[in-house]
Scaffold this active site. Structure first.
Site, PDB file in Angstrom:
ATOM      1  CG  ASP A   4      76.103 -31.024  11.759  1.00 22.26           C
ATOM      2  OD1 ASP A   4      76.296 -31.954  10.942  1.00 22.26           O
ATOM      3  OD2 ASP A   4      75.078 -30.323  11.748  1.00 22.26           O
ATOM      4  CG  HIS A  21      81.951 -39.221   8.467  1.00 22.54           C
ATOM      5  ND1 HIS A  21      81.287 -38.203   9.104  1.00 22.54           N
ATOM      6  CD2 HIS A  21      81.025 -39.830   7.669  1.00 22.54           C
ATOM      7  CE1 HIS A  21      80.022 -38.189   8.703  1.00 22.54           C
ATOM      8  NE2 HIS A  21      79.834 -39.162   7.827  1.00 22.54           N
ATOM      9  CG  LEU A 115      89.889 -35.402  28.814  1.00 22.00           C
ATOM     10  CD1 LEU A 115      89.058 -34.171  29.198  1.00 22.00           C
ATOM     11  CD2 LEU A 115      90.550 -35.138  27.455  1.00 22.00           C
TER      12      LEU A 115
HETATM   13  C1  FPP Z   1      77.923 -35.174  11.481  1.00 15.83           C
HETATM   14  O1  FPP Z   1      78.323 -34.583  10.253  1.00 15.83           O
HETATM   15  C2  FPP Z   1      78.930 -36.127  11.933  1.00 15.83           C
HETATM   16  C3  FPP Z   1      78.689 -37.445  12.293  1.00 15.83           C
HETATM   17  C4  FPP Z   1      77.357 -38.041  12.281  1.00 15.83           C
HETATM   18  C5  FPP Z   1      79.781 -38.350  12.680  1.00 15.83           C
HETATM   19  C6  FPP Z   1      80.886 -37.750  13.498  1.00 15.83           C
HETATM   20  C7  FPP Z   1      82.053 -38.669  13.491  1.00 15.83           C
HETATM   21  C8  FPP Z   1      83.350 -38.301  13.514  1.00 15.83           C
HETATM   22  C9  FPP Z   1      83.785 -36.890  13.625  1.00 15.83           C
HETATM   23  C10 FPP Z   1      84.449 -39.303  13.403  1.00 15.83           C
HETATM   24  C11 FPP Z   1      84.420 -40.407  14.396  1.00 15.83           C
HETATM   25  C12 FPP Z   1      84.514 -39.978  15.815  1.00 15.83           C
HETATM   26  C13 FPP Z   1      85.110 -40.729  16.772  1.00 15.83           C
HETATM   27  C14 FPP Z   1      84.952 -40.313  18.200  1.00 15.83           C
HETATM   28  C15 FPP Z   1      85.898 -41.909  16.451  1.00 15.83           C
HETATM   29  P1  FPP Z   1      77.364 -34.752   8.981  1.00 15.83           P
HETATM   30  O2  FPP Z   1      77.784 -35.959   8.251  1.00 15.83           O
HETATM   31  O3  FPP Z   1      75.939 -34.731   9.444  1.00 15.83           O
HETATM   32  O4  FPP Z   1      77.686 -33.455   8.173  1.00 15.83           O
HETATM   33  P2  FPP Z   1      76.678 -32.694   7.169  1.00 15.83           P
HETATM   34  O5  FPP Z   1      75.639 -32.025   8.006  1.00 15.83           O
HETATM   35  O6  FPP Z   1      77.582 -31.711   6.494  1.00 15.83           O
HETATM   36  O7  FPP Z   1      76.116 -33.715   6.218  1.00 15.83           O
END
Ligand code: FPP
Length: 236
Positions: A4, A21, A115
């Site tokens: 997050d 992201h 893994l």
């Molecule tokens: C939450 O941060 C994150 C996500 C919903 C997406 C996570 C994806 C990645 C790290 C990249 C892709 C992963 C793979 C395995 C290819 P948020 O956007 O909710 O952050 P915020 O709370 O600051 O808005």
């Protein structure tokens, strides 16, 4: 891992949310390397929840594209390093191309076992329990049709039907980004997991941050509903 804080990381730098992201993928690589070095057998990443479809359309489509590009770009490296990729979640909502990519990535790495890297995509703990119950019912059906009776709810073992039946329950759940909640991650499986929450935003969650989380975990006394003395006696 509940990854997050990508959006906030980007906002702090006056960048569009999706830049967070993209940067987050780097941390995925670091965490995989870290787990390989530490001989961690199972790493599970919460990449996209059943609720994430409610995000702005451009962000959802960016995340889908990023997932596809990461699969395409990294799968050979995963295989070479002994990493088996598995994806849990309802993949029927993905485009046929993404579904095919997932299937081929899973097949490509099926023989690896250093893994087990599970990516939870269009996953939710409630969805998982529902699909496990449906599968259990289906399995039960022949005996019910021939006069068998349903067991007591407490005797129903859903574990073999859950998406991660192939793995032990998680020991440690890490959530970055300052929130202190599970948000529909491995709900059934994380009942005795140690929960580690950190303010660090996911794109900043580097190897040093991972070291801190593991050190914190090493100091936990895990009792699984027993008292400490009983646990120590079992360990002897
Ligand atoms: C939450 O941060 C994150 C996500 C919903 C997406 C996570 C994806 C990645 C790290 C990249 C892709 C992963 C793979 C395995 C290819 P948020 O956007 O909710 O952050 P915020 O709370 O600051 O808005």
């Amino acid at each position: 891992m509940i990854m997050d804080g990508n959006g906030r990381w980007a906002k702090n730098r006056f960048l569009p949310r999706v830049a967070g992201h993209a940067r987050g993928v780097r941390r995925v690589r670091d965490v995989v390397k870290f787990c390989l070095a530490r001989q961690t057998r199972f790493l599970t990443l919460f990449a996209f929840s059943t609720e994430n479809w409610n995000r702005p359309e451009n962000e959802v489509s960016y995340l889908m594209g990023l997932f596809a590009a990461t699969l395409e770009g990294e799968i050979n490296k995963l295989w070479e390093n002994g990493v088996r990729l598995r994806v849990i979640g309802d993949r029927t909502r993905f485009t046929p191309r993404l579904q095919a990519l997932i299937a081929s990535a899973e097949a490509r790495t099926a023989g690896a076992d250093r893994l087990i890297l599970t990516v939870a995509a269009n996953y939710g703990g409630q969805w998982d329990i529902q699909q496990a119950f449906r599968a259990w019912m289906k399995n039960q059906w022949p005996s019910l049709a021939t006069g068998g009776t349903l067991p007591e709810p407490s005797e129903i073992d859903l574990k073999p039907y859950l998406s991660m039946a192939y793995a032990p329950d998680p020991d440690l759940v890490i959530r970055t980004g300052g929130e202190q909640r599970i948000s529909n991650f491995l709900m059934w499986q994380s009942v005795y997991a140690e929960l580690y929450f950190t303010e660090t935003l996911w794109p900043d969650f580097d190897t040093a941050a991972m070291e801190l989380a593991f050190a914190w975990f090493a100091g936990r006394e895990r009792r699984f509903g027993q008292i400490g003395q009983q646990q120590r006696a079992t360990a002897c």
